[in-house]
Scaffold this active site. Sequence first.
Site, mmCIF file in Angstrom:
data_model
loop_
_atom_site.group_PDB
_atom_site.id
_atom_site.type_symbol
_atom_site.label_atom_id
_atom_site.label_comp_id
_atom_site.label_asym_id
_atom_site.label_seq_id
_atom_site.Cartn_x
_atom_site.Cartn_y
_atom_site.Cartn_z
ATOM 1 N N PRO A 60 22.711 -25.883 -3.653
ATOM 2 C CA PRO A 60 22.056 -24.694 -3.082
ATOM 3 C C PRO A 60 20.560 -24.808 -2.815
ATOM 4 C CG PRO A 60 22.424 -24.373 -5.412
ATOM 5 C CD PRO A 60 23.047 -25.697 -5.062
ATOM 6 N N CYS A 61 20.209 -25.603 -1.808
ATOM 7 C CA CYS A 61 18.806 -25.749 -1.429
ATOM 8 C C CYS A 61 18.244 -24.439 -0.873
ATOM 9 C CB CYS A 61 18.637 -26.888 -0.433
ATOM 10 S SG CYS A 61 19.702 -26.797 1.009
ATOM 11 N N HIS A 62 19.105 -23.545 -0.429
ATOM 12 C CA HIS A 62 18.642 -22.257 0.101
ATOM 13 C C HIS A 62 18.047 -21.369 -0.994
ATOM 14 C CE1 HIS A 62 22.832 -21.570 -1.151
ATOM 15 N NE2 HIS A 62 22.459 -20.326 -1.390
#
Length: 159
Positions: A122-124
């Site tokens: 989950p880079c977001h």
Amino acid sequence: MMQMKTIVTPIGPIRLIGDGDVLVGLYTGEEQGITAEPAETPLLSATAEQVDAFFIGRLQDFDLPMRLDGTPFQRRVWDTLLTIPYGQTISYKQLADQVGSIAGFRAVGAANGRNPISIIVPCHRVIAHDGKLGGYGGGLPRKRWLLDHEAAHAGMRLI
């Protein structure tokens, strides 16, 4: 040869890339340099099912075999991304502190941007220290949608 499956999601088409029995890519934008044949494999089907469940708010934690190809520093950043709880965010500076980066938030931002398995890794969930979104390879509207989606479903754990 790697395998690819494209699925339709609320944030647009997503390309899933498998290499045998491991997921090696999930792309919301146009990535360069990946050669894959369209295929329907058990791995890509399972990935599509989990991604669909995520988008309808029924899945918060993915359970898929993955291989994150990158430098040791990038893999350390990506492994740390996996520890950010669903529905929560951290800043690039916090991420740099967690990976022990003396190079700082710019280096972790660059590694974050090279994440080959977005959404699942989950880079977001990484934002600027002032609460602004910062960058996102899939585009800021997608990042905002993902964060809003997770916030709306964070208290709900159905699977």
